[in-house]
Write a protein that holds these residues in place. Structure first.
Motif, mmCIF file in Angstrom:
data_model
loop_
_atom_site.group_PDB
_atom_site.id
_atom_site.type_symbol
_atom_site.label_atom_id
_atom_site.label_comp_id
_atom_site.label_asym_id
_atom_site.label_seq_id
_atom_site.Cartn_x
_atom_site.Cartn_y
_atom_site.Cartn_z
ATOM 1 N N PRO A 170 0.815 -1.224 0.000
ATOM 2 C CA PRO A 170 0.000 0.000 0.000
ATOM 3 C C PRO A 170 0.845 1.268 0.000
ATOM 4 O O PRO A 170 0.419 2.297 -0.528
ATOM 5 C CB PRO A 170 -0.849 -0.120 1.270
ATOM 6 N N ARG A 171 2.047 1.196 0.552
ATOM 7 C CA ARG A 171 2.931 2.377 0.536
ATOM 8 C C ARG A 171 3.326 2.737 -0.892
ATOM 9 O O ARG A 171 3.318 3.909 -1.277
ATOM 10 C CB ARG A 171 4.165 2.093 1.390
ATOM 11 N N ARG A 172 3.634 1.708 -1.704
ATOM 12 C CA ARG A 172 3.971 1.971 -3.103
ATOM 13 C C ARG A 172 2.752 2.468 -3.876
ATOM 14 O O ARG A 172 2.858 3.351 -4.741
ATOM 15 C CB ARG A 172 4.540 0.702 -3.751
ATOM 16 N N MET A 173 1.597 1.887 -3.598
ATOM 17 C CA MET A 173 0.377 2.335 -4.266
ATOM 18 C C MET A 173 0.059 3.788 -3.920
ATOM 19 O O MET A 173 -0.333 4.584 -4.785
ATOM 20 C CB MET A 173 -0.796 1.423 -3.886
ATOM 21 N N LEU A 174 0.232 4.145 -2.665
ATOM 22 C CA LEU A 174 -0.017 5.517 -2.244
ATOM 23 C C LEU A 174 0.972 6.487 -2.883
ATOM 24 O O LEU A 174 0.602 7.603 -3.272
ATOM 25 C CB LEU A 174 0.060 5.614 -0.714
ATOM 26 N N ALA A 175 2.226 6.057 -3.015
ATOM 27 C CA ALA A 175 3.235 6.914 -3.639
ATOM 28 C C ALA A 175 2.870 7.191 -5.096
ATOM 29 O O ALA A 175 2.992 8.326 -5.582
ATOM 30 C CB ALA A 175 4.612 6.269 -3.543
ATOM 31 N N ALA A 176 2.412 6.158 -5.826
ATOM 32 C CA ALA A 176 1.994 6.340 -7.216
ATOM 33 C C ALA A 176 0.785 7.270 -7.293
ATOM 34 O O ALA A 176 0.703 8.134 -8.188
ATOM 35 C CB ALA A 176 1.668 4.990 -7.844
ATOM 36 N N ALA A 177 -0.156 7.108 -6.355
ATOM 37 C CA ALA A 177 -1.346 7.960 -6.338
ATOM 38 C C ALA A 177 -0.986 9.404 -6.027
ATOM 39 O O ALA A 177 -1.558 10.341 -6.613
ATOM 40 C CB ALA A 177 -2.346 7.431 -5.314
ATOM 41 N N GLU A 178 -0.045 9.596 -5.118
ATOM 42 C CA GLU A 178 0.383 10.962 -4.784
ATOM 43 C C GLU A 178 1.060 11.646 -5.969
ATOM 44 O O GLU A 178 0.824 12.833 -6.227
ATOM 45 C CB GLU A 178 1.340 10.924 -3.583
ATOM 46 N N ARG A 179 1.903 10.910 -6.678
ATOM 47 C CA ARG A 179 2.569 11.490 -7.846
ATOM 48 C C ARG A 179 1.540 11.902 -8.902
ATOM 49 O O ARG A 179 1.632 12.981 -9.497
ATOM 50 C CB ARG A 179 3.566 10.484 -8.440
ATOM 51 N N PHE A 180 0.556 11.032 -9.149
ATOM 52 C CA PHE A 180 -0.465 11.336 -10.148
ATOM 53 C C PHE A 180 -1.279 12.551 -9.727
ATOM 54 O O PHE A 180 -1.595 13.423 -10.558
ATOM 55 C CB PHE A 180 -1.370 10.124 -10.346
ATOM 56 N N LEU A 181 -1.640 12.617 -8.452
ATOM 57 C CA LEU A 181 -2.423 13.749 -7.941
ATOM 58 C C LEU A 181 -1.650 15.054 -8.090
ATOM 59 O O LEU A 181 -2.207 16.087 -8.499
ATOM 60 C CB LEU A 181 -2.788 13.507 -6.475
ATOM 61 N N GLU A 182 -0.361 15.020 -7.791
ATOM 62 C CA GLU A 182 0.468 16.218 -7.892
ATOM 63 C C GLU A 182 0.629 16.660 -9.353
ATOM 64 O O GLU A 182 0.599 17.857 -9.654
ATOM 65 C CB GLU A 182 1.843 15.960 -7.276
ATOM 66 N N GLU A 183 0.780 15.693 -10.260
ATOM 67 C CA GLU A 183 1.028 16.033 -11.670
ATOM 68 C C GLU A 183 -0.239 16.385 -12.434
ATOM 69 O O GLU A 183 -0.219 17.218 -13.343
ATOM 70 C CB GLU A 183 1.729 14.857 -12.361
ATOM 71 N N HIS A 184 -1.380 15.728 -12.064
ATOM 72 C CA HIS A 184 -2.591 15.883 -12.864
ATOM 73 C C HIS A 184 -3.758 16.487 -12.086
ATOM 74 O O HIS A 184 -4.777 16.827 -12.708
ATOM 75 C CB HIS A 184 -3.016 14.531 -13.434
ATOM 76 N N GLY A 185 -3.636 16.562 -10.765
ATOM 77 C CA GLY A 185 -4.717 17.144 -9.981
ATOM 78 C C GLY A 185 -5.937 16.256 -9.875
ATOM 79 O O GLY A 185 -7.032 16.728 -9.530
ATOM 80 N N ARG A 186 -5.770 14.965 -10.172
ATOM 81 C CA ARG A 186 -6.901 14.031 -10.131
ATOM 82 C C ARG A 186 -6.497 12.745 -9.413
ATOM 83 O O ARG A 186 -5.314 12.446 -9.268
ATOM 84 C CB ARG A 186 -7.366 13.674 -11.557
ATOM 85 N N CYS A 187 -7.511 11.982 -9.005
ATOM 86 C CA CYS A 187 -7.284 10.702 -8.316
ATOM 87 C C CYS A 187 -6.881 9.634 -9.333
ATOM 88 O O CYS A 187 -7.558 9.442 -10.356
ATOM 89 C CB CYS A 187 -8.551 10.282 -7.580
ATOM 90 N N LEU A 188 -5.807 8.938 -9.065
ATOM 91 C CA LEU A 188 -5.319 7.898 -9.969
ATOM 92 C C LEU A 188 -6.316 6.758 -10.103
ATOM 93 O O LEU A 188 -6.612 6.297 -11.219
ATOM 94 C CB LEU A 188 -3.971 7.371 -9.478
ATOM 95 N N MET A 189 -6.863 6.261 -8.993
ATOM 96 C CA MET A 189 -7.803 5.146 -9.066
ATOM 97 C C MET A 189 -9.086 5.550 -9.779
ATOM 98 O O MET A 189 -9.663 4.756 -10.547
ATOM 99 C CB MET A 189 -8.118 4.607 -7.667
ATOM 100 N N CYS A 190 -9.546 6.782 -9.587
ATOM 101 C CA CYS A 190 -10.715 7.258 -10.332
ATOM 102 C C CYS A 190 -10.451 7.189 -11.828
ATOM 103 O O CYS A 190 -11.312 6.792 -12.615
ATOM 104 C CB CYS A 190 -11.068 8.688 -9.932
ATOM 105 N N GLU A 191 -9.237 7.575 -12.222
ATOM 106 C CA GLU A 191 -8.845 7.534 -13.621
ATOM 107 C C GLU A 191 -8.838 6.090 -14.140
ATOM 108 O O GLU A 191 -9.329 5.795 -15.232
ATOM 109 C CB GLU A 191 -7.458 8.157 -13.772
ATOM 110 N N VAL A 192 -8.267 5.180 -13.350
ATOM 111 C CA VAL A 192 -8.193 3.778 -13.757
ATOM 112 C C VAL A 192 -9.590 3.171 -13.866
ATOM 113 O O VAL A 192 -9.910 2.471 -14.835
ATOM 114 C CB VAL A 192 -7.328 2.972 -12.759
ATOM 115 N N VAL A 193 -10.438 3.432 -12.875
ATOM 116 C CA VAL A 193 -11.790 2.869 -12.884
ATOM 117 C C VAL A 193 -12.571 3.373 -14.088
ATOM 118 O O VAL A 193 -13.269 2.601 -14.769
ATOM 119 C CB VAL A 193 -12.519 3.203 -11.567
#
Length: 349
Positions: free
Chosen positions: A192-215
């Motif tokens: 979950p730490r790696r998953m959160l890190a990927a989500a944080e990077r996406f949020l910072e770069e795109h301003g959106r939730c990564l999982m929302c994008e994937v879903v």
């Protein structure tokens, strides 16, 4: 046994076992008497797990040598998760129950390591399964999971609440009775730490939730397994296991306590639908691992998006996928089943 605490409106009763561990009954409806005492003669509960740090991998490791003596594949009639009856005194003093959660007698956490381990039984019926639970029991399990997530996250020695189930001897389950576990970690575990890190990077770069994008992307693609108005079950594009499904809300939700009862019940029904599809893969019950990724207790909650993950090593009816050196030593997963084909099969089931 200490005096018990009952919350009638939520059919929740907390009592103590003979060695001081907490046990909580979650009933489908209020009004059950859960005051039956634990008649066993047990030594005081003293968890002895240690938390160590692997400097080469940059990851925590739990050492719990006392778990070598935990119950393993008990004989018929000696299951510690069945209700107590006659001379059979189990971990559950009551003669019957709906859902129950109790502190693990052989925990991987607690003591010097911090945190807490609980066992959560889905039903008193020894030969049942999560997939066959009726709707009212699914609702009770969901309520219990949300309750334990919220309560454990408030502890000062807990940073992450991880819900999971191991089903089947093929993946190392030591007890066949339908149950899962709750690990309240004093740290955020590596995955979950790696998953959160990927989500944080996406949020910072795109301003959106990564999982929302994937879903949203998967909802329009070929790997959908099942869906409801609020949730989607899909095989990930880069699945690591022969059959692997994520179940996630379409909108941002950090954890189970953030869902209202109606949405949580909807999620639990879809989750059970996925497990039934896994069980229909072969003529024998499919061994699987299932876990819930939630927001940490206090940090990085804005990037987190609740999801469940179910996966099996059963690649054919008589063959298992074993994690060989490329996976365990190199971290490079190799999947023998095309994810799109796996999704089509699960969807058709």
């Amino acid at each position: 046994m200490s005096a018990h605490a009952v919350t009638a409106s939520t059919a929740r009763t907390s009592v103590r076992l003979a060695d001081g561990r907490e046990i909580i009954y979650f009933d489908d409806a209020p009004g059950q008497d859960r005051s039956t005492p634990d008649r066993r003669d047990l030594p005081p509960y003293a968890p002895a797990a240690e938390l160590r740090y692997d400097v080469l991998h940059g990851e925590e490791v739990l050492v719990a040598a006392h778990r070598q003596n935990r119950t393993y594949q008990p004989a018929p009639g000696e299951c510690p998760l069945c209700p107590s009856h006659g001379d059979h005194l189990s971990e559950i003093p009551a003669a019957d129950y709906d859902v129950v959660s109790f502190e693990n007698r052989f925990p991987s956490l607690g003591g010097p390591a911090g945190g807490r381990c609980e066992v959560l039984c889905f039903t008193s019926y020894h030969d049942g399964s999560f997939a066959t639970l009726p709707p009212e029991r699914l609702a009770t399990v969901g309520r219990a999971w949300a309750d334990r997530t919220a309560a454990l996250a408030k502890r000062p020695d807990v940073e992450y609440v991880f819900l999971f189930e191991n089903r089947g001897a093929a993946i190392g389950a030591t007890l066949p009775h339908p149950h899962g576990q709750i690990y309240a970690f004093p740290y955020v575990p590596p995955t979950p730490r790696r998953m959160l890190a990927a989500a944080e990077r996406f949020l910072e770069e795109h301003g959106r939730c990564l999982m929302c994008e994937v879903v949203a992307r998967e909802a329009a693609g070929p790997r959908v397994v099942a869906e409801t108005d609020g949730f989607l079950a899909y095989v990930p594009e880069a699945a690591r296991w022969p059959y692997e499904v994520y179940v996630a809300p379409r909108a941002c939700v950090p954890d189970l306590p953030a869902l209202d009862a109606a949405r949580r019940d909807e999620l639990m029904r879809l989750y059970a639908d996925v497990l039934r599809r896994f069980d229909a893969l072969y003529e024998h019950p499919t061994p699987y691992m299932a876990c819930w990724y939630q927001a940490p207790a206090r940090t990085k909650r804005d990037a987190a998006h609740l999801c469940a993950r179910v996966y099996t090593p059963q690649r054919t009816a008589d063959k298992l996928k074993f994690l060989a050196t490329s996976e365990t030593g190199g971290g490079a997963y190799i999947n023998d089943v095309l994810p799109d084909a796996a999704a089509a099969r699960l969807r058709d089931l």
